[in-house]
Design a protein around this motif. Structure first.
Motif, PDB file in Angstrom:
ATOM      1  N   MET A 100      48.782  46.871  42.027  1.00  0.00           N
ATOM      2  CA  MET A 100      48.170  48.168  42.386  1.00  0.00           C
ATOM      3  C   MET A 100      46.698  48.153  42.006  1.00  0.00           C
ATOM      4  SD  MET A 100      51.118  50.747  40.900  1.00  0.00           S
ATOM      5  CE  MET A 100      50.596  52.165  41.852  1.00  0.00           C
ATOM      6  N   SER A 101      45.867  48.634  42.930  1.00  0.00           N
ATOM      7  CA  SER A 101      44.439  48.711  42.639  1.00  0.00           C
ATOM      8  C   SER A 101      43.907  50.102  42.943  1.00  0.00           C
ATOM      9  CB  SER A 101      43.651  47.690  43.452  1.00  0.00           C
ATOM     10  OG  SER A 101      42.268  47.839  43.191  1.00  0.00           O
ATOM     11  N   HIS A 102      43.189  50.662  41.980  1.00  0.00           N
ATOM     12  CA  HIS A 102      42.449  51.911  42.176  1.00  0.00           C
ATOM     13  C   HIS A 102      40.947  51.625  42.158  1.00  0.00           C
ATOM     14  CE1 HIS A 102      45.493  55.359  41.349  1.00  0.00           C
ATOM     15  NE2 HIS A 102      46.070  54.361  41.975  1.00  0.00           N
ATOM     16  N   GLY A 103      40.571  50.437  42.588  1.00  0.00           N
ATOM     17  CA  GLY A 103      39.146  50.093  42.556  1.00  0.00           C
ATOM     18  C   GLY A 103      38.901  48.768  43.230  1.00  0.00           C
ATOM     19  N   VAL A 104      38.770  47.705  42.444  1.00  0.00           N
ATOM     20  CA  VAL A 104      38.418  46.396  42.977  1.00  0.00           C
ATOM     21  C   VAL A 104      39.541  45.829  43.851  1.00  0.00           C
ATOM     22  CG1 VAL A 104      36.964  45.836  40.996  1.00  0.00           C
ATOM     23  CG2 VAL A 104      39.389  45.238  40.944  1.00  0.00           C
ATOM     24  N   HIS A 105      39.183  44.828  44.661  1.00  0.00           N
ATOM     25  CA  HIS A 105      40.211  44.146  45.461  1.00  0.00           C
ATOM     26  C   HIS A 105      40.946  43.152  44.559  1.00  0.00           C
ATOM     27  CE1 HIS A 105      41.938  42.845  49.315  1.00  0.00           C
ATOM     28  NE2 HIS A 105      42.135  41.715  48.662  1.00  0.00           N
ATOM     29  N   LEU A 106      42.281  43.207  44.571  1.00  0.00           N
ATOM     30  CA  LEU A 106      43.100  42.306  43.772  1.00  0.00           C
ATOM     31  C   LEU A 106      43.706  41.226  44.657  1.00  0.00           C
ATOM     32  CD1 LEU A 106      45.162  44.594  41.345  1.00  0.00           C
ATOM     33  CD2 LEU A 106      43.382  42.959  40.730  1.00  0.00           C
ATOM     34  N   ALA A 107      43.473  39.957  44.323  1.00  0.00           N
ATOM     35  CA  ALA A 107      44.101  38.838  45.015  1.00  0.00           C
ATOM     36  C   ALA A 107      45.008  38.126  44.020  1.00  0.00           C
ATOM     37  CB  ALA A 107      43.041  37.878  45.554  1.00  0.00           C
ATOM     38  N   VAL A 108      46.313  38.066  44.321  1.00  0.00           N
ATOM     39  CA  VAL A 108      47.292  37.504  43.392  1.00  0.00           C
ATOM     40  C   VAL A 108      47.999  36.347  44.084  1.00  0.00           C
ATOM     41  CG1 VAL A 108      49.322  37.976  41.971  1.00  0.00           C
ATOM     42  CG2 VAL A 108      47.595  39.757  42.299  1.00  0.00           C
ATOM     43  N   GLN A 109      48.028  35.197  43.431  1.00  0.00           N
ATOM     44  CA  GLN A 109      48.600  33.996  44.042  1.00  0.00           C
ATOM     45  C   GLN A 109      49.579  33.302  43.092  1.00  0.00           C
ATOM     46  OE1 GLN A 109      45.691  31.052  45.127  1.00  0.00           O
ATOM     47  NE2 GLN A 109      47.066  30.045  46.570  1.00  0.00           N
ATOM     48  N   GLY A 110      50.751  32.946  43.638  1.00  0.00           N
ATOM     49  CA  GLY A 110      51.684  32.059  42.950  1.00  0.00           C
ATOM     50  C   GLY A 110      52.328  32.636  41.710  1.00  0.00           C
ATOM     51  N   LEU A 111      52.541  33.945  41.661  1.00  0.00           N
ATOM     52  CA  LEU A 111      53.139  34.551  40.471  1.00  0.00           C
ATOM     53  C   LEU A 111      54.470  35.220  40.817  1.00  0.00           C
ATOM     54  CD1 LEU A 111      50.009  36.097  38.707  1.00  0.00           C
ATOM     55  CD2 LEU A 111      51.149  33.930  38.232  1.00  0.00           C
ATOM     56  N   ASP A 112      55.293  35.406  39.782  1.00  0.00           N
ATOM     57  CA  ASP A 112      56.614  36.003  39.954  1.00  0.00           C
ATOM     58  C   ASP A 112      56.852  36.977  38.800  1.00  0.00           C
ATOM     59  OD1 ASP A 112      59.127  36.543  40.838  1.00  0.00           O
ATOM     60  OD2 ASP A 112      59.977  34.568  40.435  1.00  0.00           O
ATOM     61  N   ASP A 113      57.433  38.150  39.123  1.00  0.00           N
ATOM     62  CA  ASP A 113      57.823  39.110  38.090  1.00  0.00           C
ATOM     63  C   ASP A 113      56.628  39.552  37.239  1.00  0.00           C
ATOM     64  OD1 ASP A 113      59.580  40.629  36.360  1.00  0.00           O
ATOM     65  OD2 ASP A 113      59.472  38.985  34.914  1.00  0.00           O
ATOM     66  N   VAL A 114      55.510  39.915  37.887  1.00  0.00           N
ATOM     67  CA  VAL A 114      54.345  40.372  37.128  1.00  0.00           C
ATOM     68  C   VAL A 114      53.915  41.759  37.591  1.00  0.00           C
ATOM     69  CG1 VAL A 114      53.441  38.083  36.593  1.00  0.00           C
ATOM     70  CG2 VAL A 114      52.711  39.240  38.700  1.00  0.00           C
ATOM     71  N   ALA A 115      53.222  42.443  36.696  1.00  0.00           N
ATOM     72  CA  ALA A 115      52.499  43.670  37.046  1.00  0.00           C
ATOM     73  C   ALA A 115      51.014  43.354  36.930  1.00  0.00           C
ATOM     74  CB  ALA A 115      52.871  44.799  36.095  1.00  0.00           C
ATOM     75  N   VAL A 116      50.266  43.613  37.993  1.00  0.00           N
ATOM     76  CA  VAL A 116      48.807  43.468  37.977  1.00  0.00           C
ATOM     77  C   VAL A 116      48.244  44.813  38.422  1.00  0.00           C
ATOM     78  CG1 VAL A 116      46.816  42.157  38.787  1.00  0.00           C
ATOM     79  CG2 VAL A 116      49.043  41.036  38.615  1.00  0.00           C
ATOM     80  N   ILE A 117      47.630  45.533  37.488  1.00  0.00           N
ATOM     81  CA  ILE A 117      47.204  46.908  37.738  1.00  0.00           C
ATOM     82  C   ILE A 117      45.715  47.025  37.445  1.00  0.00           C
ATOM     83  CG2 ILE A 117      47.710  49.338  37.295  1.00  0.00           C
ATOM     84  CD1 ILE A 117      50.207  47.730  38.092  1.00  0.00           C
ATOM     85  N   ALA A 118      44.935  47.445  38.441  1.00  0.00           N
ATOM     86  CA  ALA A 118      43.490  47.581  38.262  1.00  0.00           C
ATOM     87  C   ALA A 118      43.073  49.036  38.418  1.00  0.00           C
ATOM     88  CB  ALA A 118      42.748  46.715  39.275  1.00  0.00           C
ATOM     89  N   SER A 119      42.415  49.565  37.384  1.00  0.00           N
ATOM     90  CA  SER A 119      41.750  50.861  37.510  1.00  0.00           C
ATOM     91  C   SER A 119      40.281  50.572  37.798  1.00  0.00           C
ATOM     92  CB  SER A 119      41.912  51.668  36.221  1.00  0.00           C
ATOM     93  OG  SER A 119      41.159  51.081  35.190  1.00  0.00           O
ATOM     94  N   GLU A 120      39.442  51.589  37.704  1.00  0.00           N
ATOM     95  CA  GLU A 120      38.019  51.386  37.998  1.00  0.00           C
ATOM     96  C   GLU A 120      37.334  50.498  36.952  1.00  0.00           C
ATOM     97  OE1 GLU A 120      37.011  55.815  39.614  1.00  0.00           O
ATOM     98  OE2 GLU A 120      38.227  55.540  37.817  1.00  0.00           O
TER      99      GLU A 120
END
Length: 475
Positions: free
Chosen positions: A309-329
């Motif tokens: 989830m991103s509320h700001g920057v563009h997030l590019a996620v590669q080759g991961l499993d079972d993760v949370a990647v959360i970006a605020s401003e």
């Protein structure tokens, strides 16, 4: 005397388990996670049936009062009252205060429904069937809670064992069980007759007052004094601080539900989550063919069973499993979904370090009764902000001791007062406010006013504001 349900929404919590989107001054109930409404606005939407509900009472605190008012206005929901807690005292005092107010507004025989403002609920036919069963059961003198049908051996919820069925369709409560270990949760799931404790309730005011008198008289006494000395301020009701501070810090579960012989439970099959962790947000979201839930500006490659989830920057996620990647401003969280229950520990570390404590408290975007601002760039002796002002609103007449300001209008029309002079600024026009000059900004138009503010000076803190006139009663 009303025959409708009086909703009481608890909206004062400051949870940090969904950091970095949730902060102390902007908790999860006021944030858009998935969809175009916040959790608080979704809660308001479930109360839209005028045949079933009166206008809601919202219990919150000083810090969130304008957020509550603005988010209710955005979805067109009129509130019957907004009750401001001077200090946090858990759910028993909050419920008692709201019930006392509801009695004054709607009659002393009214039925109240207590709701959290930050739960994700699918309000289908089964949901409203449960609401009506709970209402009819409460009318017969029971203190009613909603038990969610468990879908897994969750260890993050309390459980309730149901007893005999009651005439209105609810069941007697056999016992309450604290958050269990995994093995015990597994056994309860297999046994049936055990439900998650949702933290939602239905009470008739006379029964609630009667039982508080018996089991929590000190709560009732302190709350009664706090409500009788309450002060109206604009659209808000401020509970008396001294009296409310004397209330015990206790939940309605401990104060009442676990002691009364009149507890009842409505077994509830509707979809529900308290969204207490990133893992639960992933479970409630719509997953793609790889099991991912992604919102905002994101690109996922060879990634599975993840929340991005991103509320700001563009997030590019590669080759991961079972993760949370959360970006605020201004911050990014990365962790395994299975570890997301422990985000609170991480937030404590951040809060205790001077360099990162601000990341747990405030967002770059702050909301005010007139609109708000986003901090774009901070430097030595300068700061850049985006300011947005709602149609028809104006900031306080004010001055600063340590900074001057440049305003550039990018959208809408601004009415600018500087000293004795009032002028109109349109898109691409700018103005300079010298240090120490009395000034005011207003939006006389029908659309949102947006402008870029460049501050320069020796001190740029928000406390360098001397308000001369303020329509919101701030000093």
């Amino acid at each position: 005397m009303t025959s409708k349900i009086v909703p009481v929404i608890m909206a004062g919590g400051k949870g940090t388990r969904l950091w970095p989107l949730s902060r102390a001054t902007a908790p999860k109930q006021f944030i858009q996670f998935i969809g175009d409404k916040t959790l608080f606005q979704e809660t308001l939407s479930r109360l839209a049936d005028p045949e079933l509900y009166e206008a809601p009472i919202v219990v919150t605190n000083e810090e969130f009062r304008f957020l509550v008012a603005e988010q209710a206005r955005e979805v067109g929901v009129k509130l019957s009252a907004m009750l401001l807690e001077p200090v946090a005292r858990n759910t028993a005092p909050a419920v008692a205060a709201a019930a006392t107010l509801a009695s004054d507004l709607f009659g002393d025989k009214a039925i109240i429904q207590v709701l959290a403002s930050d739960h994700e609920i699918v309000a289908d036919k089964s949901y409203y069937d449960c609401i009506r069963i709970a209402r009819d059961t409460a009318a017969k003198g029971k203190l009613v809670t909603f038990g969610i049908s468990p879908t897994e051996p969750a260890t993050g919820y309390g459980y309730i064992e149901i007893g005999d069925k009651l005439p209105e369709g609810a069941h007697a409560v056999k016992r309450f069980i604290e958050k269990p270990a995994l093995e015990k949760a597994q056994k309860m799931l297999e046994a049936g007759d055990f439900y998650w404790n949702s933290g939602m309730f239905m009470f008739s005011i006379p029964q609630l007052v009667s039982e508080l008198t018996e089991y929590a008289p000190n709560v009732l006494k302190a709350v009664g004094k706090s409500v009788s000395k309450a002060v109206r301020d604009l659209d808000f009701i401020r509970l008396d601080a001294d009296a409310f501070a004397k209330c015990p810090d206790i939940s309605i579960d401990y104060a009442l539900m676990e002691k009364t012989p009149n507890a009842a439970i409505v077994p509830s099959p509707f979809k529900w989550s308290d969204l207490g962790s990133w893992d639960s947000v992933w479970k409630t979201g719509t997953r793609d063919e790889s099991g991912n839930v992604a919102t905002g500006s994101t690109t996922l490659v060879n990634t599975r069973n993840s929340l991005v989830m991103s509320h700001g920057v563009h997030l590019a996620v590669q080759g991961l499993d079972d993760v949370a990647v959360i970006a605020s401003e201004d911050a990014v969280y990365v962790g395994h979904l299975k570890d997301s229950q422990d985000v609170g520990k991480l937030v404590k570390l951040l809060a205790n370090a001077p360099a990162t404590s601000k990341l747990t408290e405030t967002h770059p975007t702050s909301y005010r009764p007139w609109g708000g601002y986003t901090s774009i760039l901070n430097g030595d002796r300068f700061q850049v902000k985006r300011i947005f002002v709602l149609p028809g609103k104006k900031l306080s007449l004010q001055k600063h001791h340590h900074r001057s300001e440049h305003w550039i209008v990018v959208k809408g029309t601004a009415e600018v007062t500087i000293g004795e002079n009032v002028q109109m600024l349109r898109e691409n026009e700018s103005v300079y406010i010298p240090l120490g000059e009395i000034h005011r900004l207003a939006n006389p138009g029908k659309i949102m006013l947006e402008l870029i503010e460049v501050q320069t000076g020796s001190y740029l803190g928000e406390d360098d504001i001397i308000r001369i006139v303020d329509e919101f009663g701030r000093h």
